[in-house]
Design an enzyme around this catalytic site. Structure first.
Site, PDB file in Angstrom:
ATOM      1  N   GLU A 118       4.448  -4.995   7.413  1.00 61.52           N
ATOM      2  CA  GLU A 118       3.637  -3.952   8.057  1.00 61.52           C
ATOM      3  C   GLU A 118       4.020  -3.666   9.503  1.00 61.52           C
ATOM      4  OE1 GLU A 118       2.451  -6.162   5.950  1.00 61.52           O
ATOM      5  OE2 GLU A 118       0.886  -5.278   4.703  1.00 61.52           O
ATOM      6  N   ALA A 151       0.863  -1.176   0.000  1.00 62.40           N
ATOM      7  CA  ALA A 151       0.000   0.000   0.000  1.00 62.40           C
ATOM      8  C   ALA A 151       0.902   1.230   0.000  1.00 62.40           C
ATOM      9  CB  ALA A 151      -0.884  -0.014   1.240  1.00 62.40           C
ATOM     10  N   GLY A 171       0.591  -4.953   0.924  1.00 64.63           N
ATOM     11  CA  GLY A 171      -0.609  -5.047   0.090  1.00 64.63           C
ATOM     12  C   GLY A 171      -0.373  -5.802  -1.211  1.00 64.63           C
ATOM     13  N   GLU A 218      -0.648  -9.346  -0.273  1.00 66.19           N
ATOM     14  CA  GLU A 218      -2.071  -9.610  -0.004  1.00 66.19           C
ATOM     15  C   GLU A 218      -2.873  -9.692  -1.307  1.00 66.19           C
ATOM     16  OE1 GLU A 218      -2.094  -6.191   2.857  1.00 66.19           O
ATOM     17  OE2 GLU A 218      -3.373  -7.543   4.004  1.00 66.19           O
TER      18      GLU A 218
HETATM   19  N1  COA Z   1       4.574   3.134  -0.767  1.00 69.77           N
HETATM   20  C1  COA Z   1       4.979   4.294  -1.324  1.00 69.77           C
HETATM   21  N2  COA Z   1       6.121   4.407  -2.035  1.00 69.77           N
HETATM   22  C2  COA Z   1       6.873   3.292  -2.177  1.00 69.77           C
HETATM   23  C3  COA Z   1       6.511   2.047  -1.625  1.00 69.77           C
HETATM   24  C4  COA Z   1       5.293   1.994  -0.896  1.00 69.77           C
HETATM   25  N3  COA Z   1       4.851   0.856  -0.355  1.00 69.77           N
HETATM   26  N4  COA Z   1       7.464   1.133  -1.937  1.00 69.77           N
HETATM   27  C5  COA Z   1       8.382   1.789  -2.676  1.00 69.77           C
HETATM   28  N5  COA Z   1       8.042   3.097  -2.821  1.00 69.77           N
HETATM   29  C6  COA Z   1       8.757   4.158  -3.527  1.00 69.77           C
HETATM   30  C7  COA Z   1       9.961   4.659  -2.741  1.00 69.77           C
HETATM   31  O1  COA Z   1       9.558   5.600  -1.769  1.00 69.77           O
HETATM   32  C8  COA Z   1      10.761   5.272  -3.850  1.00 69.77           C
HETATM   33  O2  COA Z   1      10.181   6.503  -4.210  1.00 69.77           O
HETATM   34  P1  COA Z   1      11.120   7.824  -4.440  1.00 69.77           P
HETATM   35  O3  COA Z   1      12.010   7.423  -5.599  1.00 69.77           O
HETATM   36  O4  COA Z   1      10.139   8.886  -4.802  1.00 69.77           O
HETATM   37  O5  COA Z   1      11.857   8.027  -3.176  1.00 69.77           O
HETATM   38  C9  COA Z   1      10.533   4.321  -5.015  1.00 69.77           C
HETATM   39  O6  COA Z   1       9.318   3.634  -4.722  1.00 69.77           O
HETATM   40  C10 COA Z   1      11.631   3.297  -5.177  1.00 69.77           C
HETATM   41  O7  COA Z   1      11.784   2.607  -3.946  1.00 69.77           O
HETATM   42  P2  COA Z   1      13.209   2.480  -3.192  1.00 69.77           P
HETATM   43  O8  COA Z   1      12.923   2.239  -1.746  1.00 69.77           O
HETATM   44  O9  COA Z   1      14.085   3.624  -3.533  1.00 69.77           O
HETATM   45  O10 COA Z   1      13.773   1.174  -3.885  1.00 69.77           O
HETATM   46  P3  COA Z   1      14.723   0.063  -3.233  1.00 69.77           P
HETATM   47  O11 COA Z   1      15.125  -0.831  -4.339  1.00 69.77           O
HETATM   48  O12 COA Z   1      15.790   0.679  -2.412  1.00 69.77           O
HETATM   49  O13 COA Z   1      13.768  -0.773  -2.220  1.00 69.77           O
HETATM   50  C11 COA Z   1      11.741  -1.893  -1.548  1.00 69.77           C
HETATM   51  C12 COA Z   1      12.653  -1.473  -2.721  1.00 69.77           C
HETATM   52  C13 COA Z   1      10.466  -2.453  -2.160  1.00 69.77           C
HETATM   53  C14 COA Z   1      12.445  -2.971  -0.719  1.00 69.77           C
HETATM   54  C15 COA Z   1      11.446  -0.681  -0.659  1.00 69.77           C
HETATM   55  O14 COA Z   1      10.951   0.375  -1.503  1.00 69.77           O
HETATM   56  C16 COA Z   1      10.424  -0.919   0.403  1.00 69.77           C
HETATM   57  O15 COA Z   1      10.732  -1.502   1.418  1.00 69.77           O
HETATM   58  N6  COA Z   1       9.172  -0.469   0.185  1.00 69.77           N
HETATM   59  C17 COA Z   1       8.121  -0.541   1.178  1.00 69.77           C
HETATM   60  C18 COA Z   1       7.604  -1.933   1.350  1.00 69.77           C
HETATM   61  C19 COA Z   1       6.538  -1.976   2.430  1.00 69.77           C
HETATM   62  O16 COA Z   1       6.796  -1.718   3.589  1.00 69.77           O
HETATM   63  N7  COA Z   1       5.318  -2.298   2.014  1.00 69.77           N
HETATM   64  C20 COA Z   1       4.201  -2.414   2.907  1.00 69.77           C
HETATM   65  C21 COA Z   1       3.442  -1.153   2.979  1.00 69.77           C
HETATM   66  S1  COA Z   1       2.052  -1.284   4.052  1.00 69.77           S
END
Ligand code: COA
Length: 261
Positions: free
Chosen positions: A135, A67, A112, A115
């Site tokens: 989460e 999400a 999400g 999910e």
């Molecule tokens: N919501 C909003 N933005 C997200 C996102 C999310 N769940 N997951 C990734 N993004 C965005 C990042 O903020 C970043 O945006 P920016 O370039 O404007 O800063 C972009 O996507 C790229 O992500 P980044 O974190 O730079 O890539 P990465 O390769 O270093 O890491 C992940 C990838 C997926 C491991 C990491 O983005 C992450 O942990 N995301 C969140 C996962 C999460 O907690 N999901 C559950 C949410 S309830």
């Protein structure tokens, strides 16, 4: 399909390929993506030309990375319940979709995204896929059905561990614990998912729909109720043209031509 910003729909014969495309945010699910997914599945539901759906994420890096955390950060108790209910409703519509839905998961399927994959009927992963429910690290819990569906799919013990640790699970491990049913090279993901889709959709559409109905109803019911429901659907199928066609085709040693009636 009109006015879609983040979800694309393409057709491959009788399969609809639904792609979540918000690559700058790893295809994260904001309110608009959720609403568009709901709209797309509602339209595909009543489209008789569609016999199955492949759901995937655009780009190489993510199916869906969860999400949208930027949106979630602004919620209060009331909007939190709303956000969760709206997502749950769309995901339930996918789970109850009357035609097979295959998640083709390439890259991250977190929160999400995991999910969403769980709400699909079948999950195929690419070798770079990573699943997880992170989460609790954000101070919340999975709110789109993850606390319910993961345990039903892989067993409570593993589901509890994954939910409480927030650990990522790589594709091969996901296959070992039953979170996905197959793992394929990244470059072949969509083709393999379509191939699987075609193997399924050549069968009778009414039978496929009722098989899914019986399986999901059975998972929610005591054994005796599930068996009664199964018998009713089994009997109902005897009234369909598809059953006559399927059995006649077998006896005449030819391929069936199912009409979905
Ligand atoms: N919501 C909003 N933005 C997200 C996102 C999310 N769940 N997951 C990734 N993004 C965005 C990042 O903020 C970043 O945006 P920016 O370039 O404007 O800063 C972009 O996507 C790229 O992500 P980044 O974190 O730079 O890539 P990465 O390769 O270093 O890491 C992940 C990838 C997926 C491991 C990491 O983005 C992450 O942990 N995301 C969140 C996962 C999460 O907690 N999901 C559950 C949410 S309830």
């Amino acid at each position: 399909m009109t006015d879609l910003n983040f979800v694309r729909v393409e057709w491959d014969g009788e399969l609809a390929v639904v792609t979540i495309d918000r690559q700058d945010k790893m295809n994260a699910l904001n309110a608009e993506v959720i609403a568009e997914l709901g709209q797309v599945f509602a339209e595909l539901r009543s489209d008789d030309d569609v016999r199955g759906v492949i759901l995937t994420g655009a780009g190489e890096r993510a199916f869906v990375a969860g999400a949208d955390i930027g949106e979630l950060a602004t919620m209060d108790a009331v909007t939190g319940v709303q956000v969760s209910r709206e997502g749950q409703e769309v995901f339930l519509a996918i789970e109850r979709f009357p035609k097979p839905v295959i998640a083709a998961v390439g890259g991250y399927a977190l929160g999400g995204g995991c999910e969403l994959a769980l709400a699909c009927h079948i999950r195929m992963a690419s070798d770079n896929a990573r699943f997880g429910l992170p989460e609790v690290g954000l101070g919340i819990i999975p709110g789109y059905g993850g606390t319910i569906r993961l345990g039903r799919l892989i067993g409570l013990g593993r589901a509890i561990e994954l939910t409480l640790t927030g650990d990522h699970v790589a594709a091969e491990r996901a296959a070992t614990i039953g979170l996905v049913t197959s793992v394929v090279p990244r470059g072949e993901l969509l083709d393999k998912a379509k191939e699987l889709g075609r193997r399924i959709t050549r069968h009778g559409p009414v039978a496929l729909r009722m098989a899914l109905e019986s399986i999901y109803r059975g998972a929610d019911s005591p054994m005796a109720d599930g068996l009664t429901f199964e018998s009713s659907l089994f009997g109902l199928l005897a009234s369909t043209d598809d059953m006559k066609e399927g059995m006649t085709a077998f006896l005449e040693k030819r391929s069936p031509d199912f009409k979905g009636r």
